[in-house]
Design a protein around this motif. Sequence first.
Motif, short mmCIF file in Angstrom:
data_model
loop_
_atom_site.label_atom_id
_atom_site.label_comp_id
_atom_site.label_asym_id
_atom_site.label_seq_id
_atom_site.Cartn_x
_atom_site.Cartn_y
_atom_site.Cartn_z
N TYR A 204 52.85 101.76 52.44
CA TYR A 204 51.47 101.40 52.74
C TYR A 204 50.50 102.29 51.96
O TYR A 204 49.50 101.80 51.41
N ASP A 207 50.46 101.22 48.28
CA ASP A 207 49.65 100.00 48.12
C ASP A 207 48.16 100.34 48.17
O ASP A 207 47.36 99.80 47.40
N PHE A 208 47.78 101.22 49.10
CA PHE A 208 46.39 101.63 49.20
C PHE A 208 45.91 102.28 47.91
O PHE A 208 44.81 101.96 47.41
N GLU A 210 47.07 101.99 44.86
CA GLU A 210 46.98 101.00 43.78
C GLU A 210 45.68 100.23 43.88
O GLU A 210 44.96 100.03 42.89
N ARG A 211 45.35 99.78 45.09
CA ARG A 211 44.11 99.04 45.30
C ARG A 211 42.88 99.94 45.06
O ARG A 211 41.88 99.50 44.48
N PHE A 212 42.96 101.19 45.47
CA PHE A 212 41.85 102.12 45.29
C PHE A 212 41.49 102.25 43.81
O PHE A 212 40.32 102.17 43.43
N TYR A 213 42.50 102.45 42.97
CA TYR A 213 42.23 102.62 41.55
C TYR A 213 41.71 101.34 40.90
O TYR A 213 40.87 101.39 39.99
N GLN A 214 42.19 100.21 41.36
CA GLN A 214 41.69 98.94 40.85
C GLN A 214 40.21 98.77 41.19
O GLN A 214 39.41 98.37 40.33
N GLU A 215 39.85 99.07 42.41
CA GLU A 215 38.45 98.95 42.81
C GLU A 215 37.59 100.01 42.12
O GLU A 215 36.43 99.76 41.79
N TRP A 216 38.15 101.19 41.89
CA TRP A 216 37.42 102.25 41.21
C TRP A 216 36.98 101.80 39.83
O TRP A 216 35.87 102.11 39.37
N GLU A 219 38.12 96.40 38.86
CA GLU A 219 39.05 95.34 38.51
C GLU A 219 39.26 94.34 39.64
O GLU A 219 39.81 93.26 39.44
N ARG A 220 38.83 94.70 40.86
CA ARG A 220 39.00 93.81 42.01
C ARG A 220 37.73 93.83 42.84
O ARG A 220 36.97 94.80 42.81
#
Length: 220
Positions: A204, A207-208, A210-216, A219-220
């Motif tokens: 978990y 996954d968090f 990965e999503r954090f860096y994408q939003e940083w 990208e998402r």
Amino acid sequence: MTTTEEAIIQETAAYVQELLTGEGSGHDWWHIYRVWNNARHIAAKEAEANLFIVELAALLHDIGDHKFHSGDETVGPRMAKEWLEKYTLSHTNIEHVCTIIKDLSFKGAGTTSEMQSIEGQIVQDADRLDAIGAIGIARTFAYGGHKNRQLYDPHVKPEMHDSFEAYKSSTAPTINHFYEKLLLLKNRMHTHTAKEIAADRHRYMEDFLERFYQEWEGER
């Protein structure tokens, strides 16, 4: 446990709840409550564990956390001993609980904190489980805010501290704490039960991040 032991556990829980209710860094009564539940769950799978020692150590483990006493590691065991000496407990049992509290904390990526008893291993596992997964993420950012730390700075790289002093004095951004501690805990669990729970909580966190860096990066 005996009726007397159960009464001591309930009185200790009430004492800790009064002491830590409302604390805002993620080391509050509800942290203790979760560690207490985690420890009981793990102990139920470890037949040789002394449940009375497990519960006392889980309840008292953070009443004098070094993070809030200028790094002084002696405060917690001393406060626990003072509380337990109110009861007619054996010197051996009091020392066992205080030793668990003394040795419980994570002391840096490059250090080890060995637990000599199954009771200590259970409480350490229970405490570390509350540092990872969804609850661990929430507590990490609560503590970072409490210490007025940056959320993330890509120019400040994680550091694998090789001493407790270096770990305690770190002021790195909160995201670094995942690499300096949280992502290391899965492989430092002692009991089979905790290892199974930790594996899921570890995924978990991955996954968090990965999503954090994408939003940083937008990208998402």
